[in-house]
Design an enzyme around this catalytic site. Structure first.
Site, PDB file in Angstrom:
ATOM      1  N   ALA A  62       0.860  -1.181   0.000  1.00 49.53           N
ATOM      2  CA  ALA A  62       0.000   0.000   0.000  1.00 49.53           C
ATOM      3  C   ALA A  62       0.898   1.233   0.000  1.00 49.53           C
ATOM      4  CB  ALA A  62      -0.906  -0.002   1.225  1.00 49.53           C
ATOM      5  N   LEU A  83      -1.166  -5.389   4.605  1.00 46.48           N
ATOM      6  CA  LEU A  83      -0.236  -5.937   3.611  1.00 46.48           C
ATOM      7  C   LEU A  83       1.143  -6.025   4.262  1.00 46.48           C
ATOM      8  CD1 LEU A  83      -1.430  -3.895   0.511  1.00 46.48           C
ATOM      9  CD2 LEU A  83      -1.822  -6.329   0.951  1.00 46.48           C
ATOM     10  N   SER A  84       2.071  -6.734   3.633  1.00 45.45           N
ATOM     11  CA  SER A  84       3.375  -6.889   4.283  1.00 45.45           C
ATOM     12  C   SER A  84       4.017  -5.525   4.535  1.00 45.45           C
ATOM     13  CB  SER A  84       4.302  -7.786   3.463  1.00 45.45           C
ATOM     14  OG  SER A  84       4.516  -7.256   2.176  1.00 45.45           O
ATOM     15  N   GLU A  85       3.739  -4.539   3.662  1.00 44.97           N
ATOM     16  CA  GLU A  85       4.246  -3.182   3.909  1.00 44.97           C
ATOM     17  C   GLU A  85       3.266  -2.125   3.426  1.00 44.97           C
ATOM     18  OE1 GLU A  85       8.059  -4.055   5.550  1.00 44.97           O
ATOM     19  OE2 GLU A  85       7.163  -5.052   3.835  1.00 44.97           O
ATOM     20  N   THR A  86       3.216  -1.044   4.178  1.00 50.33           N
ATOM     21  CA  THR A  86       2.545   0.178   3.732  1.00 50.33           C
ATOM     22  C   THR A  86       3.599   1.283   3.716  1.00 50.33           C
ATOM     23  OG1 THR A  86       0.391  -0.477   4.619  1.00 50.33           O
ATOM     24  CG2 THR A  86       0.742   1.871   4.250  1.00 50.33           C
TER      25      THR A  86
END
Length: 288
Positions: free
Chosen positions: A22, A44-47
Protein backbone atom coordinates in the site's frame (compact mmCIF):
# COMPACT_ATOMS: atom_id res chain seq x y z
CA UNK A 1 -9.20 13.46 6.90
CA UNK A 2 -8.69 11.91 3.47
CA UNK A 3 -5.43 10.36 2.27
CA UNK A 4 -4.91 9.02 -1.27
CA UNK A 5 -4.00 5.33 -1.09
CA UNK A 6 -2.91 2.86 -3.75
CA UNK A 7 -2.14 -0.85 -3.87
CA UNK A 8 0.76 -1.74 -6.16
CA UNK A 9 1.95 -5.25 -6.99
CA UNK A 10 5.75 -4.98 -7.19
CA UNK A 11 8.29 -7.14 -9.07
CA UNK A 12 5.67 -8.34 -11.54
CA UNK A 13 3.74 -7.01 -14.53
CA UNK A 14 0.68 -9.14 -13.75
CA UNK A 15 -1.99 -8.03 -11.27
CA UNK A 16 -2.38 -10.28 -8.20
CA UNK A 17 1.16 -11.62 -8.33
CA UNK A 18 4.47 -10.15 -7.12
CA UNK A 19 4.46 -8.39 -3.75
CA UNK A 20 1.61 -6.00 -2.92
CA UNK A 21 2.33 -2.79 -1.03
CA UNK A 22 0.00 0.00 0.00
CA UNK A 23 1.23 3.52 -0.78
CA UNK A 24 -0.12 6.62 0.99
CA UNK A 25 0.53 10.15 -0.30
CA UNK A 26 0.77 12.57 2.62
CA UNK A 27 -0.05 16.17 1.72
CA UNK A 28 0.34 17.14 5.39
CA UNK A 29 2.00 15.78 8.51
CA UNK A 30 0.35 12.65 9.89
CA UNK A 31 0.13 11.90 13.62
CA UNK A 32 2.84 9.40 14.51
CA UNK A 33 0.45 6.72 15.80
CA UNK A 34 -1.68 6.87 12.64
CA UNK A 35 1.14 5.46 10.49
CA UNK A 36 0.98 2.17 12.36
CA UNK A 37 -2.81 2.16 12.56
CA UNK A 38 -3.12 2.60 8.79
CA UNK A 39 -0.51 -0.10 8.08
CA UNK A 40 -2.37 -2.50 10.38
CA UNK A 41 -5.64 -1.63 8.64
CA UNK A 42 -4.16 -2.17 5.15
CA UNK A 43 -2.78 -5.51 6.41
CA UNK A 44 -0.24 -5.94 3.61
CA UNK A 45 3.37 -6.89 4.28
CA UNK A 46 4.25 -3.18 3.91
CA UNK A 47 2.55 0.18 3.73
CA UNK A 48 4.69 3.04 2.41
CA UNK A 49 4.14 6.69 3.38
CA UNK A 50 5.47 9.32 0.98
CA UNK A 51 5.76 12.77 2.53
CA UNK A 52 6.80 16.19 1.26
CA UNK A 53 10.02 17.50 2.78
CA UNK A 54 9.31 21.22 2.25
CA UNK A 55 6.12 23.31 2.24
CA UNK A 56 6.36 24.14 -1.48
CA UNK A 57 6.97 20.56 -2.62
CA UNK A 58 4.76 18.96 -5.25
CA UNK A 59 4.23 15.23 -5.97
CA UNK A 60 4.39 15.94 -9.73
CA UNK A 61 7.37 18.30 -9.90
CA UNK A 62 9.60 17.67 -6.86
CA UNK A 63 12.35 15.04 -7.02
CA UNK A 64 13.02 14.36 -3.32
CA UNK A 65 10.58 12.97 -0.75
CA UNK A 66 10.54 11.39 2.67
CA UNK A 67 9.61 7.70 2.76
CA UNK A 68 8.75 5.36 5.65
CA UNK A 69 7.64 1.72 5.68
CA UNK A 70 5.41 -0.08 8.17
CA UNK A 71 4.39 -3.73 8.43
CA UNK A 72 1.12 -4.49 10.23
CA UNK A 73 3.24 -4.81 13.40
CA UNK A 74 6.05 -2.23 13.26
CA UNK A 75 8.16 0.24 11.30
CA UNK A 76 11.03 -1.30 9.32
CA UNK A 77 14.37 0.26 8.28
CA UNK A 78 14.29 -0.84 4.62
CA UNK A 79 11.72 -2.21 2.20
CA UNK A 80 12.56 -2.66 -1.47
CA UNK A 81 9.18 -3.66 -2.89
CA UNK A 82 7.34 -0.80 -1.17
CA UNK A 83 9.98 1.64 -2.49
CA UNK A 84 9.34 0.29 -5.99
CA UNK A 85 5.61 0.75 -5.35
CA UNK A 86 6.13 4.31 -4.06
CA UNK A 87 8.15 5.24 -7.16
CA UNK A 88 5.45 3.69 -9.37
CA UNK A 89 2.75 5.87 -7.80
CA UNK A 90 4.84 9.02 -8.35
CA UNK A 91 5.93 8.12 -11.90
CA UNK A 92 2.71 6.56 -13.22
CA UNK A 93 -0.14 8.13 -11.25
CA UNK A 94 1.25 11.54 -10.25
CA UNK A 95 3.10 11.72 -13.61
CA UNK A 96 6.22 12.97 -11.87
CA UNK A 97 8.42 14.67 -14.46
CA UNK A 98 11.84 13.83 -12.98
CA UNK A 99 14.02 11.07 -14.40
CA UNK A 100 15.31 10.15 -10.92
CA UNK A 101 13.51 10.30 -7.59
CA UNK A 102 15.32 10.41 -4.24
CA UNK A 103 13.75 9.06 -1.05
CA UNK A 104 15.06 10.08 2.38
CA UNK A 105 14.67 6.99 4.59
CA UNK A 106 15.93 5.24 7.73
CA UNK A 107 18.45 3.51 5.41
CA UNK A 108 19.75 6.78 3.98
CA UNK A 109 18.96 8.20 0.56
CA UNK A 110 17.53 5.72 -1.95
CA UNK A 111 17.11 6.55 -5.63
CA UNK A 112 14.60 5.22 -8.14
CA UNK A 113 14.60 5.74 -11.90
CA UNK A 114 12.60 4.52 -14.87
CA UNK A 115 14.29 2.22 -17.39
CA UNK A 116 11.94 1.17 -20.19
CA UNK A 117 9.21 -0.97 -18.55
CA UNK A 118 11.12 -1.39 -15.26
CA UNK A 119 11.77 0.83 -12.26
CA UNK A 120 15.33 0.60 -10.96
CA UNK A 121 16.10 0.97 -7.26
CA UNK A 122 19.55 2.02 -6.07
CA UNK A 123 19.92 0.13 -2.77
CA UNK A 124 22.71 -0.49 -0.26
CA UNK A 125 24.62 -3.75 -0.81
CA UNK A 126 24.97 -5.78 2.38
CA UNK A 127 27.82 -8.21 2.94
CA UNK A 128 27.40 -11.62 4.56
CA UNK A 129 29.78 -13.48 6.84
CA UNK A 130 30.11 -17.20 7.67
CA UNK A 131 27.74 -18.27 10.44
CA UNK A 132 28.46 -21.12 12.87
CA UNK A 133 25.73 -23.76 12.55
CA UNK A 134 25.58 -24.67 16.24
CA UNK A 135 24.47 -21.15 17.18
CA UNK A 136 21.35 -21.30 14.98
CA UNK A 137 20.86 -25.07 14.62
CA UNK A 138 17.36 -25.10 16.12
CA UNK A 139 16.24 -22.29 13.81
CA UNK A 140 17.62 -24.09 10.72
CA UNK A 141 15.83 -27.28 11.76
CA UNK A 142 12.57 -25.38 12.20
CA UNK A 143 13.00 -23.91 8.70
CA UNK A 144 14.21 -26.83 6.55
CA UNK A 145 14.09 -29.95 8.73
CA UNK A 146 16.70 -32.46 7.62
CA UNK A 147 17.42 -30.90 4.21
CA UNK A 148 21.08 -30.50 3.26
CA UNK A 149 22.42 -27.00 3.92
CA UNK A 150 25.37 -26.09 1.68
CA UNK A 151 26.27 -22.71 3.18
CA UNK A 152 25.24 -20.52 6.07
CA UNK A 153 25.81 -16.76 6.21
CA UNK A 154 24.77 -13.85 8.40
CA UNK A 155 24.30 -10.19 7.49
CA UNK A 156 24.85 -8.09 10.65
CA UNK A 157 23.68 -4.87 8.98
CA UNK A 158 20.24 -6.33 8.21
CA UNK A 159 20.06 -9.09 10.88
CA UNK A 160 19.24 -11.57 8.11
CA UNK A 161 20.34 -15.20 8.14
CA UNK A 162 21.06 -16.66 4.68
CA UNK A 163 20.59 -20.43 4.36
CA UNK A 164 21.81 -21.90 1.08
CA UNK A 165 20.35 -25.30 0.31
CA UNK A 166 22.33 -27.96 -1.53
CA UNK A 167 22.84 -27.51 -5.29
CA UNK A 168 21.39 -31.02 -5.64
CA UNK A 169 17.88 -29.63 -5.01
CA UNK A 170 15.63 -28.39 -7.82
CA UNK A 171 13.62 -25.16 -7.71
CA UNK A 172 10.45 -27.22 -7.15
CA UNK A 173 11.84 -28.46 -3.81
CA UNK A 174 12.20 -24.89 -2.57
CA UNK A 175 8.75 -23.94 -3.90
CA UNK A 176 7.01 -26.91 -2.30
CA UNK A 177 8.79 -26.71 1.07
CA UNK A 178 6.23 -26.28 3.86
CA UNK A 179 7.58 -23.68 6.28
CA UNK A 180 5.89 -22.83 9.59
CA UNK A 181 7.76 -19.61 10.23
CA UNK A 182 5.81 -18.81 13.41
CA UNK A 183 7.99 -21.52 15.01
CA UNK A 184 11.11 -19.45 14.24
CA UNK A 185 10.26 -17.09 17.11
CA UNK A 186 10.86 -19.72 19.77
CA UNK A 187 13.61 -21.57 17.83
CA UNK A 188 15.80 -18.44 17.41
CA UNK A 189 17.74 -18.14 20.66
CA UNK A 190 20.47 -15.62 19.78
CA UNK A 191 18.24 -12.56 19.41
CA UNK A 192 20.28 -11.46 16.39
CA UNK A 193 18.10 -12.84 13.56
CA UNK A 194 15.18 -10.75 12.26
CA UNK A 195 14.80 -12.34 8.81
CA UNK A 196 15.54 -15.75 7.30
CA UNK A 197 16.45 -16.24 3.63
CA UNK A 198 16.35 -19.67 1.99
CA UNK A 199 18.25 -19.69 -1.29
CA UNK A 200 19.19 -22.10 -4.05
CA UNK A 201 21.52 -21.85 -7.03
CA UNK A 202 19.79 -21.61 -10.41
CA UNK A 203 20.00 -24.49 -12.86
CA UNK A 204 21.10 -23.22 -16.30
CA UNK A 205 20.05 -26.47 -17.97
CA UNK A 206 16.74 -26.92 -16.10
CA UNK A 207 13.25 -26.04 -17.30
CA UNK A 208 13.43 -22.59 -15.63
CA UNK A 209 16.41 -21.29 -17.61
CA UNK A 210 17.86 -17.86 -17.06
CA UNK A 211 17.53 -17.42 -13.30
CA UNK A 212 20.85 -17.30 -11.47
CA UNK A 213 19.35 -18.07 -8.08
CA UNK A 214 16.08 -18.63 -6.26
CA UNK A 215 14.95 -17.63 -2.78
CA UNK A 216 12.17 -17.45 -0.22
CA UNK A 217 12.06 -15.00 2.68
CA UNK A 218 10.49 -15.17 6.15
CA UNK A 219 10.25 -12.39 8.75
CA UNK A 220 7.87 -13.46 11.54
CA UNK A 221 9.82 -11.14 13.88
CA UNK A 222 8.16 -8.26 11.97
CA UNK A 223 4.78 -10.00 11.71
CA UNK A 224 5.45 -11.20 8.12
CA UNK A 225 5.27 -15.02 7.97
CA UNK A 226 6.47 -15.11 4.35
CA UNK A 227 7.14 -12.11 2.14
CA UNK A 228 6.24 -12.71 -1.54
CA UNK A 229 9.12 -10.77 -3.18
CA UNK A 230 11.71 -8.95 -1.09
CA UNK A 231 13.99 -6.18 -2.35
CA UNK A 232 15.86 -5.81 0.94
CA UNK A 233 16.66 -9.56 1.05
CA UNK A 234 18.12 -9.23 -2.45
CA UNK A 235 20.40 -6.45 -1.19
CA UNK A 236 21.94 -9.31 0.84
CA UNK A 237 21.52 -12.10 -1.75
CA UNK A 238 23.14 -9.95 -4.46
CA UNK A 239 26.47 -9.69 -2.64
CA UNK A 240 26.48 -13.42 -1.78
CA UNK A 241 25.62 -14.78 -5.22
CA UNK A 242 27.83 -12.28 -7.05
CA UNK A 243 30.75 -13.62 -5.05
CA UNK A 244 29.70 -17.26 -5.57
CA UNK A 245 28.95 -17.00 -9.30
CA UNK A 246 31.53 -14.37 -10.27
CA UNK A 247 28.78 -12.24 -11.89
CA UNK A 248 27.68 -8.63 -11.47
CA UNK A 249 24.52 -8.91 -13.61
CA UNK A 250 22.02 -11.48 -12.39
CA UNK A 251 18.37 -12.45 -12.75
CA UNK A 252 16.66 -13.72 -9.59
CA UNK A 253 13.31 -15.31 -8.89
CA UNK A 254 11.62 -15.42 -5.49
CA UNK A 255 9.68 -18.68 -5.22
CA UNK A 256 6.76 -17.62 -3.03
CA UNK A 257 3.23 -18.60 -4.00
CA UNK A 258 2.77 -15.23 -5.77
CA UNK A 259 6.33 -15.20 -7.16
CA UNK A 260 8.37 -12.34 -8.59
CA UNK A 261 11.42 -11.56 -10.69
CA UNK A 262 14.27 -9.15 -9.94
CA UNK A 263 16.99 -7.88 -12.26
CA UNK A 264 20.21 -7.25 -10.36
CA UNK A 265 23.23 -5.17 -11.27
CA UNK A 266 26.10 -4.60 -8.82
CA UNK A 267 27.48 -1.08 -9.13
CA UNK A 268 31.07 0.08 -8.82
CA UNK A 269 30.22 2.29 -5.83
CA UNK A 270 29.42 -0.61 -3.51
CA UNK A 271 25.65 -0.42 -4.02
CA UNK A 272 23.24 -2.49 -6.08
CA UNK A 273 20.60 -1.68 -8.71
CA UNK A 274 17.53 -3.88 -8.35
CA UNK A 275 14.94 -3.52 -11.09
CA UNK A 276 11.38 -4.75 -11.27
CA UNK A 277 8.07 -4.20 -12.98
CA UNK A 278 4.82 -3.14 -11.31
CA UNK A 279 1.05 -3.48 -11.62
CA UNK A 280 -1.22 -0.89 -9.96
CA UNK A 281 -4.37 -2.69 -8.79
CA UNK A 282 -6.18 -0.23 -6.51
CA UNK A 283 -6.70 3.53 -6.27
CA UNK A 284 -8.73 5.10 -3.50
CA UNK A 285 -8.91 7.31 -0.42
CA UNK A 286 -8.52 6.53 3.25
CA UNK A 287 -11.22 8.43 5.13
CA UNK A 288 -11.19 8.92 8.88
Amino acid sequence: MQIPVFTVDAFTNRPFSGNPAAVCLLENDLDEDLHQKIATEMNLSETAFIRKLHPGDDFTKSSCFGLRWFTPASEVPLCGHATLAAAAVLFHIQKNTNSVLTFVTLSGELKARQAEDHIVLDLPLYLTYPQVLQEVEELIKAAVGDMIVQDLRYSPDTKKLLVRLSDAYERSVLEELQVSSQQFLSAEKTGKVKGLILTLKGNPSGKHKGHDFYSRYFAPWYGVLEDPVTGSAHAVLSSYWSEQLGKKEMLAFQCSRRGGELKISLRNDGRVDIAGQIAIVLKGKLTF
